[in-house]
Every structure is written in C-alpha cells, then in structure tokens.
Design a protein around this motif. Structure first.
Motif, PDB file in Angstrom:
ATOM      1  N   LEU A  25      36.563   4.001   9.205  1.00 28.37           N
ATOM      2  CA  LEU A  25      37.916   5.118   7.737  1.00 28.37           C
ATOM      3  C   LEU A  25      37.709   4.742   6.534  1.00 28.37           C
ATOM      4  O   LEU A  25      37.279   3.751   6.017  1.00 28.37           O
ATOM      5  N   PRO A  26      37.819   6.052   5.690  1.00 24.40           N
ATOM      6  CA  PRO A  26      37.271   5.676   3.828  1.00 24.40           C
ATOM      7  C   PRO A  26      38.740   4.614   3.455  1.00 24.40           C
ATOM      8  O   PRO A  26      39.914   4.831   4.125  1.00 24.40           O
ATOM      9  N   ALA A  27      38.425   3.890   2.706  1.00 27.26           N
ATOM     10  CA  ALA A  27      39.254   3.186   1.811  1.00 27.26           C
ATOM     11  C   ALA A  27      39.763   4.365   1.301  1.00 27.26           C
ATOM     12  O   ALA A  27      39.946   4.952   0.259  1.00 27.26           O
ATOM     13  N   VAL A  28      40.995   4.391   1.174  1.00 32.38           N
ATOM     14  CA  VAL A  28      42.258   4.094   0.482  1.00 32.38           C
ATOM     15  C   VAL A  28      42.904   3.219  -0.129  1.00 32.38           C
ATOM     16  O   VAL A  28      43.400   2.373   0.701  1.00 32.38           O
ATOM     17  N   THR A  62      41.802   5.372  -8.424  1.00 32.51           N
ATOM     18  CA  THR A  62      40.211   4.928  -7.483  1.00 32.51           C
ATOM     19  C   THR A  62      40.464   6.553  -6.925  1.00 32.51           C
ATOM     20  O   THR A  62      38.680   6.212  -6.558  1.00 32.51           O
ATOM     21  N   GLY A  63      40.402   7.654  -6.643  1.00 37.99           N
ATOM     22  CA  GLY A  63      40.225   9.008  -6.693  1.00 37.99           C
ATOM     23  C   GLY A  63      40.015   8.809  -4.596  1.00 37.99           C
ATOM     24  O   GLY A  63      40.046   8.299  -4.101  1.00 37.99           O
ATOM     25  N   LEU A  64      38.464   9.433  -4.716  1.00 38.22           N
ATOM     26  CA  LEU A  64      37.907   9.675  -4.317  1.00 38.22           C
ATOM     27  C   LEU A  64      36.217   8.813  -3.656  1.00 38.22           C
ATOM     28  O   LEU A  64      35.500   8.735  -3.102  1.00 38.22           O
ATOM     29  N   MET A  65      37.046   7.569  -4.625  1.00 38.28           N
ATOM     30  CA  MET A  65      35.648   6.403  -4.717  1.00 38.28           C
ATOM     31  C   MET A  65      35.351   6.298  -3.252  1.00 38.28           C
ATOM     32  O   MET A  65      36.043   5.787  -2.956  1.00 38.28           O
ATOM     33  N   ASN A  66      34.357   5.347  -2.930  1.00 40.54           N
ATOM     34  CA  ASN A  66      33.681   4.878  -1.810  1.00 40.54           C
ATOM     35  C   ASN A  66      33.717   5.814  -0.605  1.00 40.54           C
ATOM     36  O   ASN A  66      33.249   5.004   0.883  1.00 40.54           O
ATOM     37  N   ARG A  67      34.111   7.056  -0.714  1.00 43.19           N
ATOM     38  CA  ARG A  67      34.272   8.172   0.380  1.00 43.19           C
ATOM     39  C   ARG A  67      32.835   8.308   0.645  1.00 43.19           C
ATOM     40  O   ARG A  67      31.975   8.664  -0.344  1.00 43.19           O
ATOM     41  N   THR A  68      31.998   8.612   2.180  1.00 38.82           N
ATOM     42  CA  THR A  68      30.614   8.890   2.676  1.00 38.82           C
ATOM     43  C   THR A  68      30.694  10.568   2.696  1.00 38.82           C
ATOM     44  O   THR A  68      29.783  10.607   3.073  1.00 38.82           O
ATOM     45  N   SER A  69      32.361  10.656   2.760  1.00 39.83           N
ATOM     46  CA  SER A  69      32.394  12.561   2.805  1.00 39.83           C
ATOM     47  C   SER A  69      33.160  12.833   2.429  1.00 39.83           C
ATOM     48  O   SER A  69      34.543  12.939   2.354  1.00 39.83           O
ATOM     49  N   LEU A  70      33.407  14.229   2.390  1.00 43.56           N
ATOM     50  CA  LEU A  70      34.467  15.316   1.872  1.00 43.56           C
ATOM     51  C   LEU A  70      34.530  16.224   2.780  1.00 43.56           C
ATOM     52  O   LEU A  70      33.218  17.448   1.843  1.00 43.56           O
ATOM     53  N   ALA A  71      35.088  16.812   3.267  1.00 45.82           N
ATOM     54  CA  ALA A  71      35.277  18.266   4.193  1.00 45.82           C
ATOM     55  C   ALA A  71      35.415  18.857   3.577  1.00 45.82           C
ATOM     56  O   ALA A  71      36.217  19.727   2.442  1.00 45.82           O
ATOM     57  N   GLU A  72      35.020  20.371   3.820  1.00 43.50           N
ATOM     58  CA  GLU A  72      35.456  21.330   4.039  1.00 43.50           C
ATOM     59  C   GLU A  72      36.451  22.118   3.605  1.00 43.50           C
ATOM     60  O   GLU A  72      37.274  21.973   4.923  1.00 43.50           O
ATOM     61  N   GLY A  73      37.053  22.322   2.754  1.00 41.20           N
ATOM     62  CA  GLY A  73      39.279  22.576   3.153  1.00 41.20           C
ATOM     63  C   GLY A  73      39.645  21.487   2.187  1.00 41.20           C
ATOM     64  O   GLY A  73      41.226  21.327   2.484  1.00 41.20           O
ATOM     65  N   LYS A  91      31.354   6.931 -11.078  1.00 43.58           N
ATOM     66  CA  LYS A  91      31.233   5.599 -10.967  1.00 43.58           C
ATOM     67  C   LYS A  91      32.068   4.962  -8.886  1.00 43.58           C
ATOM     68  O   LYS A  91      33.008   5.692  -9.444  1.00 43.58           O
ATOM     69  N   ASP A  92      31.605   4.751  -8.742  1.00 42.11           N
ATOM     70  CA  ASP A  92      31.730   3.449  -7.392  1.00 42.11           C
ATOM     71  C   ASP A  92      31.642   5.215  -6.887  1.00 42.11           C
ATOM     72  O   ASP A  92      32.717   5.253  -5.613  1.00 42.11           O
ATOM     73  N   THR A  93      31.439   6.489  -7.418  1.00 43.00           N
ATOM     74  CA  THR A  93      31.768   7.996  -6.503  1.00 43.00           C
ATOM     75  C   THR A  93      30.121   8.337  -5.621  1.00 43.00           C
ATOM     76  O   THR A  93      29.674   8.551  -6.427  1.00 43.00           O
ATOM     77  N   LEU A  94      30.383   8.405  -3.661  1.00 42.15           N
ATOM     78  CA  LEU A  94      29.160   8.691  -3.753  1.00 42.15           C
ATOM     79  C   LEU A  94      29.083  10.036  -3.013  1.00 42.15           C
ATOM     80  O   LEU A  94      28.303   9.779  -2.558  1.00 42.15           O
ATOM     81  N   ILE A  95      29.837  10.558  -3.481  1.00 42.85           N
ATOM     82  CA  ILE A  95      29.213  12.197  -3.127  1.00 42.85           C
ATOM     83  C   ILE A  95      29.506  13.311  -4.382  1.00 42.85           C
ATOM     84  O   ILE A  95      30.380  13.011  -4.421  1.00 42.85           O
TER      85      ILE A  95
END
Length: 162
Positions: A25-28, A62-73, A91-95
């Motif tokens: 799961l994405p880190a939050v 933290t925002g969306l750092m370390n996420r490997t994807s972000l779905a449409e919508g 920084k540390d944002t993968l997408i």
C-alpha cells in the motif's frame, strides 16, 4: 491435533498475506480525509476528482511522496492556513504531477504541468495560493484545464492546521 496443525498453517499464511498487502500500500503519514472536488473548465465541462485532503503541516510536507501511481480522477488537495506564495518541489515524489495553484475564491491562477519526479527544483505558485491541487501528470492537458477554471467542493471547506 491435525486440526490445530492445519489451523496454524492457515493462520501463518493469512498473516503473510496481510503483511504483503500492507507493504504494497502507498505510504501515508496518517489516514487522510477524502473528498470530492469539482473543476469547471472554461468550456463549461465539469470534472470530478476524489482527493485526499492534506490540511496539516505534516501531511502538506509529505504530500504524494513515495507513491508509485496515482489513478485517473484521484489527487491530493493541500490546504493552507492563509493564502501565501507557495513553493513546491518533487523531492521523493516518484510520479509526474500536475500542480494547480488556486486562490481563496477557488480560481486556478497557475498550473505547473508534468512536474518531474525526484526533482528538487522549486515550483513557485506565482501568486497567493490558498490551495494546491496535485493530479497525475498530463491531466491538465488531457482535460483541457487552464488558469481561470473554477474549483469547488467540500474539500475547500476544510480548515488548515498550522
């Protein structure tokens, strides 16, 4: 005894499966509230997004750092205690992300399209932002969103902390 042996194996397999699911799961930083946000384009089209609400200093950092994807919508809305010149980075944002800088009236005044992953270059708001919306890179172009478009929804009513 045989029943207990089978039970222990099943319990062990279930624990292993749960660990695999949790690790993937994405880190939050914390469970963020999710809200529906709407953008009315200059052409009158309405676009709905399900966004995570980052209203604390920690979740904004933290925002969306370390996420490997972000779905449409899907996306994230950053809510600030008061409108200010905002400096974002990847920084540390993968997408790749599109960043929409929004004033206190809900009007988009600047868009940084396809911000480069892992880049530490500062992305300025170029005005006083009450909110920043992050969507998957390319969404602004795909949906023909531009400065002047209007953002509305319950997520804009959240109050920022710190």
């Amino acid at each position: 005894m045989r029943f207990l042996s089978i039970f222990h194996r099943l319990a062990g397999a279930l624990c292993t499966l749960m660990i695999v699911v949790l690790v993937s799961l994405p880190a939050v930083a914390e469970d963020l509230p999710v809200s529906v946000l709407k953008i009315t384009g200059h052409d009158g089209k309405l676009h709905d997004f399900k966004v995570e609400v980052a209203a604390s200093a920690q979740t904004r950092a933290t925002g969306l750092m370390n996420r490997t994807s972000l779905a449409e919508g899907k996306g994230m809305i950053f809510i600030f205690p008061q409108p200010k010149t905002v400096m974002m980075w990847m920084k540390d944002t993968l997408i790749p992300l599109d960043m929409f800088f929004i004033d206190s009236e809900g009007k988009i005044f600047n868009i940084a399209e396809n911000a480069k992953p892992m880049d530490e270059t500062i992305i300025p708001s170029r005005g006083l932002a009450a909110y920043v919306l992050e969507l998957a890179g390319g969404e602004a172009q795909r949906l023909k969103l531009s400065p002047g478009d209007k953002v509305s929804g319950a997520s804009l009513a959240f109050k920022a902390k710190n």
